[in-house]
Design a protein around this motif. Sequence first.
Motif, PDB file in Angstrom:
ATOM      1  N   GLY A  18     -41.551   6.611 -29.506  1.00 39.81           N
ATOM      2  CA  GLY A  18     -42.739   6.874 -30.281  1.00 39.81           C
ATOM      3  C   GLY A  18     -43.664   5.891 -30.793  1.00 39.81           C
ATOM      4  N   LEU A  19     -44.296   5.732 -32.111  1.00 44.25           N
ATOM      5  CA  LEU A  19     -45.171   4.956 -32.376  1.00 44.25           C
ATOM      6  C   LEU A  19     -44.571   3.565 -32.351  1.00 44.25           C
ATOM      7  CD1 LEU A  19     -46.975   7.164 -35.299  1.00 44.25           C
ATOM      8  CD2 LEU A  19     -47.877   6.628 -32.866  1.00 44.25           C
ATOM      9  N   TYR A  29     -46.073   6.629 -41.103  1.00 44.73           N
ATOM     10  CA  TYR A  29     -46.054   7.060 -39.926  1.00 44.73           C
ATOM     11  C   TYR A  29     -46.692   8.148 -39.462  1.00 44.73           C
ATOM     12  CZ  TYR A  29     -43.282   7.498 -35.328  1.00 44.73           C
ATOM     13  OH  TYR A  29     -42.865   7.526 -34.106  1.00 44.73           O
ATOM     14  N   LEU A  86     -35.442   1.984 -32.249  1.00 43.42           N
ATOM     15  CA  LEU A  86     -34.170   2.853 -31.566  1.00 43.42           C
ATOM     16  C   LEU A  86     -33.912   3.758 -32.636  1.00 43.42           C
ATOM     17  CD1 LEU A  86     -31.948  -0.119 -30.223  1.00 43.42           C
ATOM     18  CD2 LEU A  86     -33.405   1.608 -28.884  1.00 43.42           C
ATOM     19  N   VAL A  99     -30.596   8.793 -38.340  1.00 46.28           N
ATOM     20  CA  VAL A  99     -30.907   9.864 -37.284  1.00 46.28           C
ATOM     21  C   VAL A  99     -30.195  10.035 -36.161  1.00 46.28           C
ATOM     22  CG1 VAL A  99     -32.736  10.114 -35.434  1.00 46.28           C
ATOM     23  CG2 VAL A  99     -33.199   9.671 -37.986  1.00 46.28           C
TER      24      VAL A  99
END
Length: 458
Positions: free
Chosen positions: A27-28, A106, A235, A241
């Motif tokens: 992702g970002l 984010y 990660l 998560v």
Amino acid sequence: MSNSNAERETWSTRIGFILAAVGSAVGLGNIWRFPFQVGQEGGAAFIVMYLAFVVLIGFPAMMVEFVVGRSTGLNAVGGIREFAGGAWKYLGGLFVFIGFVILSYYSVVGGWVLRYVFGSATGGYIGTAGPDEAPVAQQYFFDIASGLDALLFHALFMALVVLIVALGIKRGIELGVKIMVPAIIAIFAILAVYASTLSGAGEAYAYYLSPDLGYLIDNWKSIVPAAAGQGFFTLSLGMGVMITYASYLSEDENLGIDGGTIVAFNTGISILTGLIVFPILFSAGVSPGDPGAGAIFVSVAEALGDLQFGRAIGVLFFATVAIAALSSAVSLIEVVVSYAIDEFNVPRVRATAIIGTLIFALGIPVTIDPVMVDLYDIFAAKILLVLGGILLVTAVSWIYSDKALAELSKGIGSFSGIGTVWLWTVRVPVLVVLIISLYLGIDSFIDFLAGPFAEFLA
Ligand code: PHE
């Protein structure tokens, strides 16, 4: 907790789990944060430390989360409560708090990406600056990174996240990631090849790929916490998560192989992104640390102005990045939403809408000035995630190691040797390095408060 269990879907296939975890990891963090950290921490010296972190610290720490998730079959908060119990249950509260903070900024950066999809379509960042003006690509980033544009696109990004989660489309994410990963690799490879033809490529590769060990030794106090923060952030570690995602896994799965696959994909995409960013910046005569959080935006915009079909490539590029950002954002909000569902018995759609609104509100100050992105980001990545990691690793490896080893061994053939190596790796070196990183991370946060942030307030 039974409530969320009833709604539980399982990954349709093993590949489904890997895709979802890759969707969270990629992702970002790879595309925006990685090149910006490399630029600020002196290039290849940072990369060496970062790679060491990902392999020696991140990978074993990921196994820690997998073990908790698979053995309990629960989300981050419920998982840690069930696995460790006692006062460890408050660790779940920390995870929820971290999810809140990270998603709040984010989403602002995700908003920049969405803004660039439109900017690419109109060619807004393409053009030649007047004699006394900043280059167009740089000015454009500066203009949209804060203020009303940033606020509106932050709202749009959060709205998309809420929509995806409220509809409960996990399968949609699987599908999105199936398209996204190959798309990223293809589009990024094209841009990296283009970047290699630029005049500054040689100098950029030297900066990016050949580490200056002297620099590393002189600056380890800022490089170490930066590598730790980036390793955990990229990660998706330190806030549960991966506990949630592993909870859907079956017992014949080899956790080590799955984790290795995720780490490899994730690292490859980061390295590839740098192969685009740095040749372009060097060729444009921009010093690699200068654009800060704008590195990816400024460099890609600069290149697209030169390319045939630049606008179309720009739309594709930023749309792909947006998908990558959304699939990570979903994993962040999911930690908070599943907690609310479990704990307060709120229906999913209502929980998601309320939480999405609160996170949006927390992100509003970030749209005031890019320095606010740094404020939230340093606090979240270098302090919160590392702290979450330390606590989780301590609970699992010191207090509940028997349970952990038993779980890890499932799905792995001849296990006992590997298990012992893993256990002692996380018990001592991983914990020691993380504690040092946390200490240095707090230090660099204080420096930031006393330096750039104080200047901003003055
Ligand atoms: N790993 C995600 C990225 O690189 C961000 C993330 C961090 C997601 C922590 C979840 C948890 O973009």
